[in-house]
Design a protein around this motif. Structure first.
Motif: not given
Length: 539
Positions: A108-128
């Protein structure tokens, strides 16, 4: 999944600073030899699949020859757009001067970069993020890449998830039937990574002081029941792109008169093509000329109408514009330049285009490509440029401490002069979306990327790096007639931009020289035919 170790070449076969593509065990890989060692990575760009071996390798960076995406030679990390994914890497072992690579049975040539899992309990901010184009989509992914675990909402006025808009006037418009627009990611990708997409969501107002916005759901272009939703945000990115300019002449509301800006526009044009023989394209910019090429390849008789002397005269200069006009004319495209459309005629459906000369051009459909303006009409409380309506931002793409902007809506510091600049390019929008996301997440990353765009019309591909609106000299190296040249756009002795045809590797090298701020002066380019790869290596 199994793997096997295969011999590729001798260490001495790969010089320092060299990269080469190899075919081993029925698989293709790329070896790159940098100051940190030898690495084995996937050989094709994660954007459109260009062979990276045809690009340039410098200081551990691989620059794609087609659209200037950039990757780390050491570990395949995607460094600069376009594209979104990393390149796969493969373990290397050197035995007795032979390079062995461990290859999986299924590559498989292309790999999705590592992405953080959403966790509102550790970060309650909302980005729109407002806007699902190149900037908005890139920002949403980059927020997760840099570790943001709070809430991400992507508000999109269209009814599609983010798609590749650059294809609409090219491959999409040359298809034999209407298809779904080419999505940038699958719906599952956004759901998996906690990116809440709301389509048909038109933002109607922003209250910068209270950090709230209001949007309404739309159905078939009309507000449904007038219900509005108010949403608070901790940080906001405005990436609403552009709104097509209207043609202020009689008959613009006739059937079969189309802009080409959204997927629904392209789909409507493809439907109209089925029963059409003659098309008129109003506007000789990139959208107009790409559309003219695509409709000609669909078998239509196409005429381009524009007030300019030649296509692209302001951006590319007269000589390069003449080349494109000649190529189009050789394919059957007709031109009415130095003239304007004054009216569109027909009963319900367009039948003719009237010119200011009094001539009438028969038309079964008309494409209007007379530019766009920033989609900022709904914005209060932010500083907008009086001329363009674009949002003024600083080097961090901030309009206020909590509001950022990216893409076609911005007025940002020029990469060389630092002067406020407005540019409408797909790759630049992606770059700005990524940088804005980094800064929303708490970093302080200065936006100083070098603009780049490309166009494809018939069998000619042009790449353009840099930006100049006020060049006073155009220096051409190579041959316009042979379609192998570089055109340098200079303001005094400062080279501000370069366009190239048939010189993709040189353009990739020049883009790196621009990034490093090591482009030679105009007089040096006039006095000698520079080897741009060697110039980069020695920089």
């Amino acid at each position: 999944m199994g793997s096997q170790q295969v011999a590729v070449c001798q260490v001495s076969d790969l010089k320092l600073g060299e990269m080469r593509q190899f075919s081993v065990a029925d698989k293709e890989i790329l070896l790159a030899h940098t100051e940190t060692g030898i690495s084995a990575i996937a050989p094709h760009c994660s954007h459109y699949g260009a062979p990276l071996a045809d690009g340039v390798l410098h200081n551990g960076r691989i620059v794609c020859p087609w659209h200037n995406a950039c990757f780390s030679a050491a570990d395949g990390t995607h460094l600069n757009p376009p594209g979104r994914d990393n390149l796969a890497t493969f373990p290397i072992e050197i035995k007795s001067d032979t390079i062995y690579v461990q290859l999986p049975d299924t590559l498989t040539e292309h790999v999705t970069p590592p992405l953080a899992d959403p966790d509102p309990s550790s970060d309650s901010r909302t980005f729109v993020i407002i806007g699902g184009g190149a900037a908005g989509d890139a920002a949403a992914q980059m927020l997760r890449q840099v570790g943001f675990q709070g809430s991400i909402t992507l508000l999109i006025a269209e009814d599609n998830i983010p798609y590749d808009r650059t294809k609409l006037s090219k491959a999409y418009l040359q298809a034999d039937k209407v298809q779904s627009p080419p999505s940038l990611r699958s719906p599952d990708f956004y759901q998996k990574h906690g990116i809440d997409i709301k389509t048909s969501a038109k933002v109607t107002s922003i209250d910068v002081e209270s950090q709230q916005l209001t949007y309404s759901k739309e159905m078939s272009g009309k507000e449904a029941s007038g219900k509005e939703t108010t949403r608070s945000y901790d940080s906001l990115l405005i990436a609403t792109g552009g709104i097509v300019n209207q043609l202020p002449i009689d008959g613009s509301d006739l059937t079969n008169v189309f802009p080409l800006h959204k997927a629904q526009d392209a789909a409507a044009i493809l439907e109209a093509v089925k029963d059409a023989k003659k098309a008129v394209v109003i506007g000789a910019g990139f959208i107009g000329m790409e559309t003219a090429a695509s409709l000609t390849q669909q078998g239509l008789e196409v005429t381009v109408v524009a007030p300019d002397k030649v296509p692209f005269e302001k951006v590319l200069g007269e000589s390069v514009g003449q080349l494109f006009q000649q190529i189009h004319k050789a394919e059957g495209v007709q031109f009415k330049l130095g003239t304007k459309a004054t009216a569109l005629k027909g009963k319900e459906r367009v039948e003719a285009v009237e010119l200011d000369s009094g001539e009438e051009l028969p038309a079964d459909l008309v494409i209007v490509g007379v530019g766009v303006k920033p989609a900022t009409d709904f914005i209060d409380g932010l500083l907008l440029d009086e001329k363009t309506g674009s949002i003024l931002v600083n080097q961090y793409l901030q309009a206020t401490p909590s509001v950022y902007a990216a893409g076609d809506v911005t007025q940002f510091p020029h990469f060389i002069t630092g002067q406020p600049t407005h540019i409408e390019h797909w790759q630049l929008a992606m770059q700005q979306g990524r940088i804005a996301a980094c800064n929303m997440a708490g970093q302080q990353v200065t936006f100083k990327a070098v603009p780049f765009f490309w166009t494809g019309q018939f069998d000619i591909k042009l790449r353009y790096v840099g930006h100049s609106e006020n060049y006073d000299d155009v220096i051409v190296q190579g041959s316009l007639a042979d379609r192998s040249f570089l055109a340098f756009y200079a303001e005094g002795e400062q080279v501000m931009a370069v366009a190239g045809v048939g010189r993709d590797r040189d353009i990739a090298a020049i883009s790196e020289l621009f990034r490093l701020r090591k482009m030679p002066e105009a007089k040096a380019i006039k006095s000698s035919d520079i080897d741009w790869i060697e110039r980069l290596v020695s920089s």
